[in-house]
Structures are given as C-alpha cells and as structure tokens.
Write an enzyme that holds these catalytic residues in place. Sequence first.
Site, PDB file in Angstrom:
ATOM      1  N   THR A   1       0.830  -1.215   0.000  1.00 17.22           N
ATOM      2  CA  THR A   1       0.000   0.000   0.000  1.00 17.22           C
ATOM      3  C   THR A   1       0.856   1.253   0.000  1.00 17.22           C
ATOM      4  O   THR A   1       0.478   2.279  -0.573  1.00 17.22           O
ATOM      5  CB  THR A   1      -0.927  -0.013   1.231  1.00 17.22           C
TER       6      THR A   1
ATOM      7  N   ASP B   1       0.181  -6.598   4.868  1.00 13.64           N
ATOM      8  CA  ASP B   1      -0.572  -7.830   5.075  1.00 13.64           C
ATOM      9  C   ASP B   1       0.283  -9.041   5.439  1.00 13.64           C
ATOM     10  O   ASP B   1      -0.156  -9.893   6.209  1.00 13.64           O
ATOM     11  CB  ASP B   1      -1.443  -8.134   3.854  1.00 13.64           C
TER      12      ASP B   1
END
Length: 324
Positions: A17, A97
């Site tokens: 991200t 993640d």
Amino acid sequence: MNENQAGRVVILGTGGTIAGRATQANDNVGYVAGQVTVGDLVAMVPALATCALDVEQVAQINSKDMVLGVWQSLVRRVAAHLDRPEVAGIVITHGTDTIEETAFLLQSLLMPAKPVVLTCAMRPATALVPDGPQNLSDAVAVALHPHACGVVVVCAGRIHGAMDVSKVHPYRMDPFDSGDAGALGCVEEAQLRMFRPWPPSVSQTTHDAVRMQRLQGAAAWPRVELVFSHAGADGEVVRALLEQASARAGPLRGIVVAGTGNGTVHEDLLVALKEAQARGVHVVVASRCGQGRIVPHAGQPLPDSAGLSPVKARLALALQLLEA
Ligand code: SIN
C-alpha cells in the site's frame, strides 16, 4: 537525520500500500498496491535528500501475493547489502498484510548485526494524507541508529520486533501489535526511545549459511497447511489434504492448527490430526488467540508452536522441513 550520518542506507522496494495508487485521493481502500516505484517513494520525503542512500526495486507486489521467488530475491539482496561495510542498515518497503511473515523469515535466517527495517503504510501514496512518507522517514532513522540491530517493523512511530509483531487491524493507521512483549521502542522526530533490547543478532554462522543455501536452492516450499479449530470442526479438511495427491503442490509435509485458547483442538479434528501424524505429517498447534502464548502442560496432545502465531509457526515448520 540522526547520529550516524556517515552510514549508507539501502532502501529495497517490494510494493504494498505504501506504493499504492488510487484513482481518487479520498479512496483509502479501492487502490492498487505496488504501483509507485521505491525511487518515487523516497523522493516524497525531502529529509532523505541529505542521506547517503542506495535504492533498489526488488519486487512490486501486493504482499498478500507473496511467493517463494520474491522472498528468495529479497533474502539474497538483503544478505548482499549487509556484507557491504559502508552500509549501516537496510530499509524494506513492504505491504502490511504479510510484513510479519517476511520479518520473521529474515530474522530467522539472518539475525543481522545491522538493522533490517521493514516499513509500510495503511494509506496509498495517492491518499489525502499518506502515512508512507513519515513511516519511511522513521525507518531510515532506525536504520541509522548506531545501536540498532536485527529485523524490525516500523509503522506509525513504533518499532516492533520481527518475532512478536502481528497485524491486528485491517484499517487503522497503527495496525500492528507486539502482544505481551510490547513494542521495542518508538521514533519521535527521528529520535529513538527504546523500551526493550533490540532483537538478537549474530554476525554469521555456519547454520545460517546452510539455511540460506537451502532457501535459495528450493524450487518450492515443503507443503505446510494451516487449519483452524472452531466450533463444529470435524477434521474433514485434514482428511481431504491427506487424500489429495497434487503433483503441483507437492506432498503434504506439515499442518499447523490454529487451536482455541491454550491450544486446544476440537476432538473430531484431533482424531484427523492424529491420522496425519501417523502418516508422517508434522503437526504443530498454535493459538488462534491474538495475544499470549500456549502455556505448555503435561499430556498436551500435540507439540506447540513455542509462542509463534499460526502464520509464523507455519513458516517456522516449512523452514525446518526445508532443512531436514
Ligand atoms: C499489501 O500488503 O501489499 C497491501 C496492504 C497493505 O500494504 O496495507
């Protein structure tokens, strides 16, 4: 930026991200991860212009899609840069993640005497208020700290050890927690305030070299699956795994079961796990609780993960089987 101005820092980009791009600045979830180059991320932090940096793009992925090949490249590049005397530390930009898995892998394999600092973001680079630039700036401050060592994750002003850190929230800007151990320290205006010692480190050992070679030479991980114990668990997933002879995925070598509470497992699932053990499959139990660790006791039916979370226990077992 801080004490060790002479040191060179290597910044390795892998995506995430922090390198994400959305079509609208107010979209914090509908973005595509791994779009902005690590060079452009560095350019977003004016303070880094005065640092001696080497910047390298190792991968450009959403970390949910992490595969062995990316880890092999990353481990290879990290090890090569750690060997350079002029390098004070390494920063890796990564998706949140699976950052805890990459951190665990690097610490297990390298236990580096120099800092290897993974950092990330919860808002894409195109957000109204992206968190990546501050996290990257903080990560470089950690990498330059004269006493820093081992593999750590830096996010939202906190420094977490690789063995303890877990992502515990899908949205907030400070999504990591180190459970009972707590964060190692924090970064405030490029100054570090440490609460606990740095992760253990070694310069180089034969054992590490063997583990490194095994990882680099592997065409695939030994197959280790993760299953959950839950209300109504009946063990059929385990039996399906045992029956499946998939040439592509390779034979089943291990199962990590995320057990309830103190590592307990539904009695019907336990029967199937015992069948797996009888067929030579390694079975380890971790706790599906987000915090704490299994407290070992006499008569526990399965070996426990020695405090590792289910995903880290899975990686630890795969590494162990790779070396066997
Ligand atoms: C990823 O892990 O690559 C996407 C999610 C994130 O970085 O927060």
